[in-house]
Write a protein that holds these residues in place. Structure first.
Motif, PDB file in Angstrom:
ATOM      1  N   LYS A 184      21.974  -5.506  19.034  1.00  0.00           N
ATOM      2  CA  LYS A 184      20.675  -5.037  18.520  1.00  0.00           C
ATOM      3  C   LYS A 184      20.873  -4.135  17.298  1.00  0.00           C
ATOM      4  O   LYS A 184      20.126  -4.226  16.317  1.00  0.00           O
ATOM      5  CB  LYS A 184      19.916  -4.298  19.625  1.00  0.00           C
ATOM      6  N   ASP A 234       0.796  -1.229   0.000  1.00  0.00           N
ATOM      7  CA  ASP A 234       0.000   0.000   0.000  1.00  0.00           C
ATOM      8  C   ASP A 234       0.831   1.282   0.000  1.00  0.00           C
ATOM      9  O   ASP A 234       0.275   2.364   0.014  1.00  0.00           O
ATOM     10  CB  ASP A 234      -1.005  -0.002   1.159  1.00  0.00           C
ATOM     11  N   CYS A 254      10.075 -10.350  13.862  1.00  0.00           N
ATOM     12  CA  CYS A 254      10.867 -10.417  12.649  1.00  0.00           C
ATOM     13  C   CYS A 254      11.685 -11.699  12.555  1.00  0.00           C
ATOM     14  O   CYS A 254      11.808 -12.276  11.474  1.00  0.00           O
ATOM     15  CB  CYS A 254      11.824  -9.246  12.664  1.00  0.00           C
TER      16      CYS A 254
HETATM   17  C1  LIG Z   1       8.868  -0.527  17.563  1.00  0.00           C
HETATM   18  C2  LIG Z   1       8.887  -1.991  17.165  1.00  0.00           C
HETATM   19  C3  LIG Z   1      10.011  -2.734  17.469  1.00  0.00           C
HETATM   20  C4  LIG Z   1      10.056  -4.099  17.077  1.00  0.00           C
HETATM   21  N1  LIG Z   1      11.159  -4.801  17.405  1.00  0.00           N
HETATM   22  C5  LIG Z   1      11.231  -6.090  17.072  1.00  0.00           C
HETATM   23  C6  LIG Z   1      12.369  -6.857  17.420  1.00  0.00           C
HETATM   24  O1  LIG Z   1      13.313  -6.355  18.030  1.00  0.00           O
HETATM   25  N2  LIG Z   1      12.411  -8.165  17.036  1.00  0.00           N
HETATM   26  C7  LIG Z   1      11.376  -8.746  16.346  1.00  0.00           C
HETATM   27  O2  LIG Z   1      11.474  -9.950  16.032  1.00  0.00           O
HETATM   28  N3  LIG Z   1      10.273  -8.047  16.018  1.00  0.00           N
HETATM   29  C8  LIG Z   1      10.162  -6.741  16.358  1.00  0.00           C
HETATM   30  N4  LIG Z   1       9.055  -6.020  16.034  1.00  0.00           N
HETATM   31  C9  LIG Z   1       7.974  -6.694  15.309  1.00  0.00           C
HETATM   32  C10 LIG Z   1       8.244  -6.682  13.803  1.00  0.00           C
HETATM   33  O3  LIG Z   1       8.371  -5.364  13.346  1.00  0.00           O
HETATM   34  C11 LIG Z   1       7.079  -7.373  13.089  1.00  0.00           C
HETATM   35  O4  LIG Z   1       6.979  -8.691  13.595  1.00  0.00           O
HETATM   36  C12 LIG Z   1       7.348  -7.418  11.579  1.00  0.00           C
HETATM   37  O5  LIG Z   1       7.242  -6.114  11.058  1.00  0.00           O
HETATM   38  C13 LIG Z   1       6.350  -8.343  10.882  1.00  0.00           C
HETATM   39  O6  LIG Z   1       6.719  -8.436   9.533  1.00  0.00           O
HETATM   40  P1  LIG Z   1       5.613  -8.702   8.424  1.00  0.00           P
HETATM   41  O7  LIG Z   1       6.345  -8.866   7.143  1.00  0.00           O
HETATM   42  O8  LIG Z   1       4.701  -9.772   8.868  1.00  0.00           O
HETATM   43  O9  LIG Z   1       4.715  -7.375   8.408  1.00  0.00           O
HETATM   44  P2  LIG Z   1       5.085  -5.843   8.187  1.00  0.00           P
HETATM   45  O10 LIG Z   1       6.546  -5.604   8.335  1.00  0.00           O
HETATM   46  O11 LIG Z   1       4.159  -5.098   9.076  1.00  0.00           O
HETATM   47  O12 LIG Z   1       4.685  -5.596   6.664  1.00  0.00           O
HETATM   48  C14 LIG Z   1       3.353  -5.668   6.216  1.00  0.00           C
HETATM   49  C15 LIG Z   1       3.270  -4.888   4.920  1.00  0.00           C
HETATM   50  O13 LIG Z   1       1.970  -5.034   4.369  1.00  0.00           O
HETATM   51  C16 LIG Z   1       1.480  -3.762   3.957  1.00  0.00           C
HETATM   52  N5  LIG Z   1       0.010  -3.845   3.954  1.00  0.00           N
HETATM   53  C17 LIG Z   1      -0.806  -4.026   5.022  1.00  0.00           C
HETATM   54  N6  LIG Z   1      -2.090  -4.090   4.634  1.00  0.00           N
HETATM   55  C18 LIG Z   1      -2.078  -3.955   3.280  1.00  0.00           C
HETATM   56  C19 LIG Z   1      -3.104  -3.987   2.284  1.00  0.00           C
HETATM   57  N7  LIG Z   1      -4.379  -4.154   2.580  1.00  0.00           N
HETATM   58  N8  LIG Z   1      -2.741  -3.847   0.988  1.00  0.00           N
HETATM   59  C20 LIG Z   1      -1.431  -3.695   0.633  1.00  0.00           C
HETATM   60  N9  LIG Z   1      -0.426  -3.660   1.547  1.00  0.00           N
HETATM   61  C21 LIG Z   1      -0.749  -3.796   2.850  1.00  0.00           C
HETATM   62  C22 LIG Z   1       2.096  -2.802   4.952  1.00  0.00           C
HETATM   63  O14 LIG Z   1       2.144  -1.474   4.498  1.00  0.00           O
HETATM   64  C23 LIG Z   1       3.485  -3.400   5.100  1.00  0.00           C
HETATM   65  O15 LIG Z   1       4.358  -2.903   4.101  1.00  0.00           O
HETATM   66  C24 LIG Z   1       8.969  -4.680  16.402  1.00  0.00           C
HETATM   67  C25 LIG Z   1       7.836  -3.911  16.083  1.00  0.00           C
HETATM   68  C26 LIG Z   1       7.781  -2.581  16.468  1.00  0.00           C
HETATM   69  C27 LIG Z   1       6.562  -1.764  16.132  1.00  0.00           C
END
Ligand SMILES: Cc1cc2nc3c(=O)[nH]c(=O)nc-3n(C[C@H](O)[C@H](O)[C@H](O)COP(=O)(O)OP(=O)(O)OC[C@H]3O[C@@H](n4cnc5c(N)ncnc54)[C@H](O)[C@@H]3O)c2cc1C
Length: 377
Positions: A352, A36, A285
């Motif tokens: 980290k 998105d 992650c």
């Molecule tokens: C401040 C913070 C610190 C963190 N620290 C850690 C850590 O130290 N270690 C760890 O393991 N995890 C950590 N996390 C968690 C980690 O960021 C998430 O687990 C990770 O981002 C998940 O990855 P993902 O690919 O599933 O989703 P995301 O990275 O959230 O990506 C999802 C993507 O889908 C897109 N999207 C969503 N809905 C739609 C739609 N309807 N149409 C098109 N696109 C869409 C979004 O824009 C995004 O680009 C942290 C999270 C936060 C907020």
């Protein structure tokens, strides 16, 4: 399926980018990514964004340059599993698929508590983390809600950056309750050193312009609120009739394939994957990287007519920064219980930093590293 399958990856976060690049580079499939926005969001650094650090600008079209991946910048609004196509908000023409990788991630659930959507800033959402950063310039007191890793990283980053501000943290549990005893004690000392005030066993009933109203009737005053708890996932899978758990995460088998729709794979926060011991893989992650690697292996194996191996996870862990120069590293069993000695201090802060560099820079360009990491399990 056609001889050259078309694989659509929904979501270009940590897991979607990894899976898409691996599939584009190491299979004959054509790959389309739907996201998105045209930039990669380093969600793991959102607390740093909130505390005023500049994050890298990572346009997706640059990350995908030379890969052959077709990038569609649009919001997916519906998956038609009968026709095998994804409908988009801004484009009349749907995107058809042979295989779908569902990697839509998670977002903060601000609807669970009255007033949160109006008055709180969700650190999980980049735009709201940026709003918190702007509010911190004038706010004297900030209340952080939640003491999971994101809450701890946010409170300590804000306290370190703004020593003249008052930083408060409210948690429904106890501070550091997922850590070993030594880890908890270390965390308490770090919070004392940074002057962070803590409300434990404090459930937030309401958020207003003046702070938090707790269920026990107490009020935690604050000029601004950082929300770090209650992650929810998009509703697309549920609405499409895919098998989901009670949180709406797509239910997948050991190879990350949907339990109800074999042409769909689910990875990352939006999927409920299980370890070999039957534990649900935590949102994160690290586990997401393993899931992306496993899904890639499963897809390539099936395309080649082989039986894929299921996901195997040997160990998990929490690596939590406590500001720029301190941190806690705690290995855990697959059920999340602490395991072995906790590591602390500046070396952990450096670990980290290396993790953030790997996940937000190196892996995005060289996702083969994720495959190597997955082999270590
Ligand atoms: C401040 C913070 C610190 C963190 N620290 C850690 C850590 O130290 N270690 C760890 O393991 N995890 C950590 N996390 C968690 C980690 O960021 C998430 O687990 C990770 O981002 C998940 O990855 P993902 O690919 O599933 O989703 P995301 O990275 O959230 O990506 C999802 C993507 O889908 C897109 N999207 C969503 N809905 C739609 C739609 N309807 N149409 C098109 N696109 C869409 C979004 O824009 C995004 O680009 C942290 C999270 C936060 C907020």
């Amino acid at each position: 399926m056609t001889t050259t399958p078309h694989i659509v990856v929904l979501g270009a976060g940590y897991t979607g980018v990894t899976a898409a690049k691996l599939l584009a580079k190491r299979t004959d499939a054509t790959v389309t990514v739907v996201n998105d926005r045209d930039r990669f969001v380093e969600r793991m650094r959102n607390h740093q964004l909130a505390s005023g650090q500049r994050l890298r600008h990572l346009p997706l079209h640059e990350l995908f340059k030379g890969t052959g991946i077709r990038l569609v910048i649009d919001r997916a609004i519906h998956i038609d599993t009968e026709r095998r196509q994804v409908e988009l908000a801004g484009t009349a023409e749907p995107v058809g698929y042979d295989l779908l990788v569902y990697a839509l991630g998670s977002h903060a659930d601000l609807d669970a508590v009255p007033g949160a959507a109006e008055h709180a800033n969700a650190v999980a959402v980049a735009e709201q983390a940026a709003r918190l950063r702007d509010q911190m310039r004038t706010a004297g007191t900030v209340a952080v809600v939640g003491a999971g890793p994101t809450g701890l990283e946010t409170a300590t980053a804000l306290a370190e950056t703004y020593p003249d501000h008052t930083v408060r943290l409210a948690t429904s549990g106890a501070l550091g309750d997922s850590l070993s005893e030594h880890g908890r004690e270390y965390l308490h000392r770090a919070f004392d050193r940074l002057g962070i005030q803590v409300w434990e066993h404090a459930r937030v009933a309401k958020v207003d312009a003046n702070g938090l109203l707790l269920e026990d009737g107490n009020h935690v005053s604050a000029d601004t609120v950082a929300w770090t708890t209650g992650f929810a996932v998009p509703d697309l899978a549920r609405e499409a009739g895919l098998a989901v758990d009670d949180r709406g995460r797509i239910l997948v088998d050991g190879t990350l394939r949907s339990e109800s729709h074999p042409e769909v794979y689910g990875i990352g926060d939006a999927a409920a994957a299980h370890t070999q011991d039957g534990q649900v893989l935590r949102m994160g992650c690290g586990p997401g990287g393993l899931a992306a690697a496993c899904a890639f292996h499963a897809i390539t194996a099936r395309l080649a007519g082989r039986t894929p191996k299921p996901l195997r996870v040997k160990v998990d862990g929490l690596c939590i920064s406590l500001g720029e120069r301190d941190g806690i590293l705690q290995l855990t069993d697959l059920d999340g219980s602490p395991r072995g000695k906790v590591r602390t201090g500046r070396p952990v802060a450096l670990v980290k930093k290396a993790v953030l560099h790997a996940t937000g820079w190196y892996n995005l360009r060289h996702p083969g590293l994720v495959l190597a990491g997955a082999r270590q399990g």
